[in-house]
Scaffold this motif. Structure first.
Motif, PDB file in Angstrom:
ATOM      1  N   UNK A 251      -4.816  -2.500 -12.621  1.00  0.00           N
ATOM      2  CA  UNK A 251      -3.848  -1.737 -12.122  1.00  0.00           C
ATOM      3  C   UNK A 251      -4.246  -0.487 -11.068  1.00  0.00           C
ATOM      4  N   UNK A 252      -5.706  -0.286 -11.201  1.00  0.00           N
ATOM      5  CA  UNK A 252      -6.175   0.569 -10.308  1.00  0.00           C
ATOM      6  C   UNK A 252      -6.150   0.590  -8.848  1.00  0.00           C
ATOM      7  N   UNK A 253      -5.896  -0.819  -8.591  1.00  0.00           N
ATOM      8  CA  UNK A 253      -5.986  -1.218  -7.275  1.00  0.00           C
ATOM      9  C   UNK A 253      -4.443  -1.192  -6.527  1.00  0.00           C
ATOM     10  N   UNK A 254      -3.466  -0.893  -7.238  1.00  0.00           N
ATOM     11  CA  UNK A 254      -1.745  -1.079  -6.909  1.00  0.00           C
ATOM     12  C   UNK A 254      -1.353  -2.199  -7.085  1.00  0.00           C
TER      13      UNK A 254
ATOM     14  N   UNK B 207      -7.863   6.771   2.257  1.00  0.00           N
ATOM     15  CA  UNK B 207      -7.047   7.547   3.236  1.00  0.00           C
ATOM     16  C   UNK B 207      -5.889   8.220   2.390  1.00  0.00           C
ATOM     17  N   UNK B 208      -5.325   9.538   2.692  1.00  0.00           N
ATOM     18  CA  UNK B 208      -4.476  10.020   1.738  1.00  0.00           C
ATOM     19  C   UNK B 208      -3.237   9.185   1.621  1.00  0.00           C
ATOM     20  N   UNK B 209      -2.568   8.493   2.661  1.00  0.00           N
ATOM     21  CA  UNK B 209      -1.612   7.469   2.419  1.00  0.00           C
ATOM     22  C   UNK B 209      -1.968   6.472   1.270  1.00  0.00           C
ATOM     23  N   UNK B 210      -3.094   5.983   1.278  1.00  0.00           N
ATOM     24  CA  UNK B 210      -3.532   5.092   0.234  1.00  0.00           C
ATOM     25  C   UNK B 210      -3.598   5.455  -1.123  1.00  0.00           C
ATOM     26  N   UNK B 211      -3.741   6.969  -1.234  1.00  0.00           N
ATOM     27  CA  UNK B 211      -3.642   7.636  -2.564  1.00  0.00           C
ATOM     28  C   UNK B 211      -2.440   7.560  -2.898  1.00  0.00           C
ATOM     29  N   UNK B 212      -1.433   8.058  -2.105  1.00  0.00           N
ATOM     30  CA  UNK B 212      -0.030   8.312  -2.298  1.00  0.00           C
ATOM     31  C   UNK B 212       0.725   6.732  -2.670  1.00  0.00           C
ATOM     32  N   UNK B 213       0.341   5.916  -2.073  1.00  0.00           N
ATOM     33  CA  UNK B 213       0.917   4.362  -2.474  1.00  0.00           C
ATOM     34  C   UNK B 213       0.448   3.941  -3.636  1.00  0.00           C
ATOM     35  N   UNK B 214      -0.818   4.326  -4.126  1.00  0.00           N
ATOM     36  CA  UNK B 214      -1.443   3.872  -5.433  1.00  0.00           C
ATOM     37  C   UNK B 214      -0.551   4.860  -6.346  1.00  0.00           C
TER      38      UNK B 214
ATOM     39  N   UNK C 239       1.448   2.751  -9.336  1.00  0.00           N
ATOM     40  CA  UNK C 239       1.232   2.801 -10.884  1.00  0.00           C
ATOM     41  C   UNK C 239       2.071   3.478 -11.594  1.00  0.00           C
ATOM     42  N   UNK C 240       2.522   4.821 -11.050  1.00  0.00           N
ATOM     43  CA  UNK C 240       3.428   5.519 -11.816  1.00  0.00           C
ATOM     44  C   UNK C 240       4.855   5.738 -11.429  1.00  0.00           C
ATOM     45  N   UNK C 241       5.297   5.164 -10.491  1.00  0.00           N
ATOM     46  CA  UNK C 241       6.467   5.043  -9.730  1.00  0.00           C
ATOM     47  C   UNK C 241       6.634   6.317  -8.949  1.00  0.00           C
ATOM     48  N   UNK C 242       7.667   6.317  -7.842  1.00  0.00           N
ATOM     49  CA  UNK C 242       7.446   7.271  -6.814  1.00  0.00           C
ATOM     50  C   UNK C 242       7.651   8.837  -7.415  1.00  0.00           C
ATOM     51  N   UNK C 243       8.538   8.982  -8.303  1.00  0.00           N
ATOM     52  CA  UNK C 243       8.880  10.454  -8.832  1.00  0.00           C
ATOM     53  C   UNK C 243       7.751  10.960  -9.584  1.00  0.00           C
ATOM     54  N   UNK C 244       7.252  10.025 -10.683  1.00  0.00           N
ATOM     55  CA  UNK C 244       6.241  10.494 -11.581  1.00  0.00           C
ATOM     56  C   UNK C 244       5.097  10.886 -10.887  1.00  0.00           C
ATOM     57  N   UNK C 245       4.783   9.723  -9.895  1.00  0.00           N
ATOM     58  CA  UNK C 245       3.327  10.018  -9.118  1.00  0.00           C
ATOM     59  C   UNK C 245       3.341  11.180  -8.414  1.00  0.00           C
ATOM     60  N   UNK C 246       4.716  11.476  -7.904  1.00  0.00           N
ATOM     61  CA  UNK C 246       4.656  12.935  -6.793  1.00  0.00           C
ATOM     62  C   UNK C 246       4.337  14.177  -8.099  1.00  0.00           C
ATOM     63  N   UNK C 247       5.058  14.093  -9.111  1.00  0.00           N
ATOM     64  CA  UNK C 247       5.178  15.088 -10.154  1.00  0.00           C
ATOM     65  C   UNK C 247       3.644  15.152 -10.673  1.00  0.00           C
ATOM     66  N   UNK C 248       3.038  14.107 -10.970  1.00  0.00           N
ATOM     67  CA  UNK C 248       1.335  14.121 -11.400  1.00  0.00           C
ATOM     68  C   UNK C 248       0.765  14.720 -10.215  1.00  0.00           C
TER      69      UNK C 248
END
Length: 71
Positions: free
Chosen positions: A62-65, A2-9, A13-22
Motif C-alpha cells: 500500500x506504500x505506493x498508493x 513532490x509535495x503533491x505526491x505526498x498528499x495523494x499518498x 492510504x488513510x483517506x482525505x480527512x484522516x490523511x490531512x489530520x495525520x
C-alpha cells in the motif's frame, strides 16, 4: 517526491480527512516533528512518508498508493 505526491499518498492510504489530520498533528519521533512541520522545514517528503508508513505499519503493497492506470 513532490509535495503533491505526498498528499495523494496520504489520501490514498488513510483517506482525505484522516490523511490531512495525520499530516497536521501526528508527531514523528525519529524526525522530531509533525509531517507538515518537517516538510515546511525542508525534510524530503519521501523521508517523511517512509516514517509515517513505519509509525502506522502501512503494508508494503500500500506504500505506493492506489494504482492509477495511464498515469
Amino acid at each position: 517526491m513532490r509535495l503533491t505526491d505526498f498528499h495523494q499518498l496520504m489520501s490514498d492510504v488513510f483517506g482525505p480527512q484522516q490523511g490531512n489530520w495525520i499530516a497536521h498533528t501526528h508527531h514523528l519521533p525519529k524526525l522530531g516533528g509533525t509531517p507538515e512541520e518537517l516538510i515546511d522545514g525542508g525534510v524530503n517528503p519521501s523521508r517523511v512518508w517512509d516514517e509515517i508508513c513505519e509509525d502506522f505499519d502501512v503494508p508494503d503493497n500500500q506504500r505506493l498508493g492506489i494504482d492509477r492506470p495511464g498515469f
